[in-house]
Design a protein around this motif. Structure first.
Motif, PDB file in Angstrom:
ATOM      1  N   LEU A  11      27.073  44.999  33.897  1.00  0.00           N
ATOM      2  CA  LEU A  11      27.505  43.778  34.265  1.00  0.00           C
ATOM      3  C   LEU A  11      26.570  44.524  35.715  1.00  0.00           C
ATOM      4  O   LEU A  11      27.156  43.354  36.695  1.00  0.00           O
ATOM      5  CB  LEU A  11      29.311  44.943  34.483  1.00  0.00           C
ATOM      6  CG  LEU A  11      29.997  44.404  35.947  1.00  0.00           C
ATOM      7  CD1 LEU A  11      30.389  42.790  35.483  1.00  0.00           C
ATOM      8  CD2 LEU A  11      30.696  45.386  35.971  1.00  0.00           C
ATOM      9  N   ALA A  12      25.968  44.780  36.436  1.00  0.00           N
ATOM     10  CA  ALA A  12      24.837  45.184  37.452  1.00  0.00           C
ATOM     11  C   ALA A  12      24.257  44.470  37.422  1.00  0.00           C
ATOM     12  O   ALA A  12      23.563  43.611  38.429  1.00  0.00           O
ATOM     13  CB  ALA A  12      24.282  46.044  37.339  1.00  0.00           C
ATOM     14  N   PHE A  57      15.168  45.478  39.322  1.00  0.00           N
ATOM     15  CA  PHE A  57      16.060  44.475  39.947  1.00  0.00           C
ATOM     16  C   PHE A  57      17.172  45.394  40.821  1.00  0.00           C
ATOM     17  O   PHE A  57      17.147  46.493  40.111  1.00  0.00           O
ATOM     18  CB  PHE A  57      16.694  44.405  38.045  1.00  0.00           C
ATOM     19  CG  PHE A  57      15.723  43.337  37.401  1.00  0.00           C
ATOM     20  CD1 PHE A  57      14.421  42.299  37.443  1.00  0.00           C
ATOM     21  CD2 PHE A  57      15.035  44.533  36.230  1.00  0.00           C
ATOM     22  CE1 PHE A  57      13.950  41.629  36.902  1.00  0.00           C
ATOM     23  CE2 PHE A  57      14.505  43.540  35.383  1.00  0.00           C
ATOM     24  CZ  PHE A  57      14.074  42.085  35.612  1.00  0.00           C
ATOM     25  N   LEU A  58      16.904  45.200  41.399  1.00  0.00           N
ATOM     26  CA  LEU A  58      17.987  45.663  42.661  1.00  0.00           C
ATOM     27  C   LEU A  58      19.495  45.029  42.566  1.00  0.00           C
ATOM     28  O   LEU A  58      19.489  43.845  43.249  1.00  0.00           O
ATOM     29  CB  LEU A  58      17.683  44.880  44.234  1.00  0.00           C
ATOM     30  CG  LEU A  58      17.523  45.621  45.529  1.00  0.00           C
ATOM     31  CD1 LEU A  58      17.849  46.892  45.583  1.00  0.00           C
ATOM     32  CD2 LEU A  58      17.353  44.957  47.070  1.00  0.00           C
ATOM     33  N   CYS A  59      19.839  46.180  42.272  1.00  0.00           N
ATOM     34  CA  CYS A  59      21.310  45.401  41.706  1.00  0.00           C
ATOM     35  C   CYS A  59      22.189  45.729  43.149  1.00  0.00           C
ATOM     36  O   CYS A  59      23.137  45.418  42.973  1.00  0.00           O
ATOM     37  CB  CYS A  59      21.709  46.541  40.433  1.00  0.00           C
ATOM     38  SG  CYS A  59      20.918  46.327  39.183  1.00  0.00           S
ATOM     39  N   GLY A  83      20.647  41.608  43.927  1.00  0.00           N
ATOM     40  CA  GLY A  83      20.267  40.252  44.080  1.00  0.00           C
ATOM     41  C   GLY A  83      18.788  39.745  43.386  1.00  0.00           C
ATOM     42  O   GLY A  83      18.697  39.420  42.012  1.00  0.00           O
ATOM     43  N   GLU A  84      17.771  40.877  44.246  1.00  0.00           N
ATOM     44  CA  GLU A  84      16.386  39.622  43.371  1.00  0.00           C
ATOM     45  C   GLU A  84      16.040  40.933  43.486  1.00  0.00           C
ATOM     46  O   GLU A  84      16.431  42.229  42.357  1.00  0.00           O
ATOM     47  CB  GLU A  84      15.815  40.209  45.232  1.00  0.00           C
ATOM     48  CG  GLU A  84      16.581  39.453  46.569  1.00  0.00           C
ATOM     49  CD  GLU A  84      16.142  38.734  47.500  1.00  0.00           C
ATOM     50  OE1 GLU A  84      14.690  38.843  47.435  1.00  0.00           O
ATOM     51  OE2 GLU A  84      16.256  38.370  48.324  1.00  0.00           O
ATOM     52  N   HIS A  85      14.780  40.647  42.241  1.00  0.00           N
ATOM     53  CA  HIS A  85      13.842  41.297  41.992  1.00  0.00           C
ATOM     54  C   HIS A  85      12.517  41.199  42.710  1.00  0.00           C
ATOM     55  O   HIS A  85      11.881  40.308  42.820  1.00  0.00           O
ATOM     56  CB  HIS A  85      13.412  40.894  40.283  1.00  0.00           C
ATOM     57  CG  HIS A  85      12.932  39.546  40.411  1.00  0.00           C
ATOM     58  ND1 HIS A  85      13.695  37.742  40.680  1.00  0.00           N
ATOM     59  CD2 HIS A  85      11.558  39.095  40.185  1.00  0.00           C
ATOM     60  CE1 HIS A  85      12.409  37.144  40.224  1.00  0.00           C
ATOM     61  NE2 HIS A  85      11.412  37.688  39.948  1.00  0.00           N
ATOM     62  N   LEU A 109      18.405  50.723  40.920  1.00  0.00           N
ATOM     63  CA  LEU A 109      17.533  49.920  40.817  1.00  0.00           C
ATOM     64  C   LEU A 109      17.264  49.954  39.220  1.00  0.00           C
ATOM     65  O   LEU A 109      17.192  50.838  38.721  1.00  0.00           O
ATOM     66  CB  LEU A 109      16.167  50.321  41.221  1.00  0.00           C
ATOM     67  CG  LEU A 109      15.881  49.760  42.845  1.00  0.00           C
ATOM     68  CD1 LEU A 109      15.029  50.628  43.519  1.00  0.00           C
ATOM     69  CD2 LEU A 109      15.444  48.867  42.860  1.00  0.00           C
ATOM     70  N   ALA A 110      17.038  48.719  38.376  1.00  0.00           N
ATOM     71  CA  ALA A 110      16.610  48.994  37.273  1.00  0.00           C
ATOM     72  C   ALA A 110      15.201  48.288  36.854  1.00  0.00           C
ATOM     73  O   ALA A 110      14.897  47.428  37.402  1.00  0.00           O
ATOM     74  CB  ALA A 110      17.901  47.839  36.262  1.00  0.00           C
TER      75      ALA A 110
END
Length: 238
Positions: A11-12, A57-59, A83-85, A109-110
């Motif tokens: 979901l994130a 990936f910046l959640c 929303g950006e990476h 962050l992921a």
């Protein structure tokens, strides 16, 4: 100090623009392959010339992509929003990092290792195509920055940066844009290769002309986006 690791969540990842349109099964697989972290504000994630090819990936939160000259002067490339990476260049070419990245506020962050990221691009052509478009856009933005730094004075460089921020924030029907939060003067200076004092003077001049208005401590309103665009176009000869 890092907070406890957040739960893995497809979901994130739905908030990440690169993954828009992917199905649940694809996102679940990517989420399971990611390392997840909750990072405090002002935490370095990596530095220029460091090894490591993880793609982030910046959640949630915000980070700054920047670097420093030999004399210690900061040069900021951009701030990345949720929303950006980032970090993909090293994953693709296997070379050291090309910039420093630090969190500006608490962030979730992921991250994918370089091999996992490349494998994901191979099995997800939609994401691979989007990556190519993102890299093309990056080259165009950097080309524009080089031209501005080489040909425009400080005043016009600041006008152009404020215009970019206005369009990113969204131009309203009344031709205004609300930049919130507005970058600090020092941060603006590092983006356009000048000093904080010059930025402060130019912002004061634009405020006196009625093109800018301050709201509170962190918000800057461009009161006439088209007039600001005209100032830039006049100098560029557009």
């Amino acid at each position: 100090m890092n907070a406890p690791t957040p739960h893995r969540s497809s979901l994130a990842l739905r908030r990440i623009a690169l993954f828009e349109g992917l199905g649940d099964a694809c996102l679940d697989r990517i989420a399971a392959e990611c390392d997840w972290r909750h990072v405090d504000a002002r935490t370095p994630l990596f530095t220029r010339a460091s090894e490591g090819g993880e793609v982030y990936f910046l959640c949630s939160g915000r980070v700054r992509i920047t670097t420093y000259s030999a004399t210690g002067r900061e040069v900021t490339f951009r701030d990345s929003e949720a929303g950006e990476h980032f970090g993909d260049l090293s994953a693709i070419d296997g070379q050291p990092r090309s910039a420093d990245v630090v969190t500006l506020e608490p962030s979730v962050l992921a991250s994918l290792s370089a091999p996992a990221f490349m494998a994901m691009l191979e099995r997800e052509p939609l994401v691979a195509t989007r990556m190519m478009r993102n890299l093309t856009a990056l080259v165009r933005r950097l080309t524009e920055r080089v031209i501005e730094l080489s040909t425009l004075g400080v005043q016009t460089r600041l006008h152009a940066e404020l215009l970019r921020l206005a369009h990113t924030a969204g131009v309203q029907g009344d031709n205004t844009a609300r930049i919130d939060p507005a970058p600090a003067h020092a941060a603006l200076a590092s983006k356009i290769s000048t000093n904080r004092e010059q930025v402060t003077r130019e912002i004061s001049a634009l405020t006196k002309r009625g093109l800018l208005r301050k709201e509170g401590l962190h918000t800057l309103v461009v009161t006439d986006v088209q007039a600001l665009a005209n100032l830039v176009a006049e100098v560029r000869g557009d």
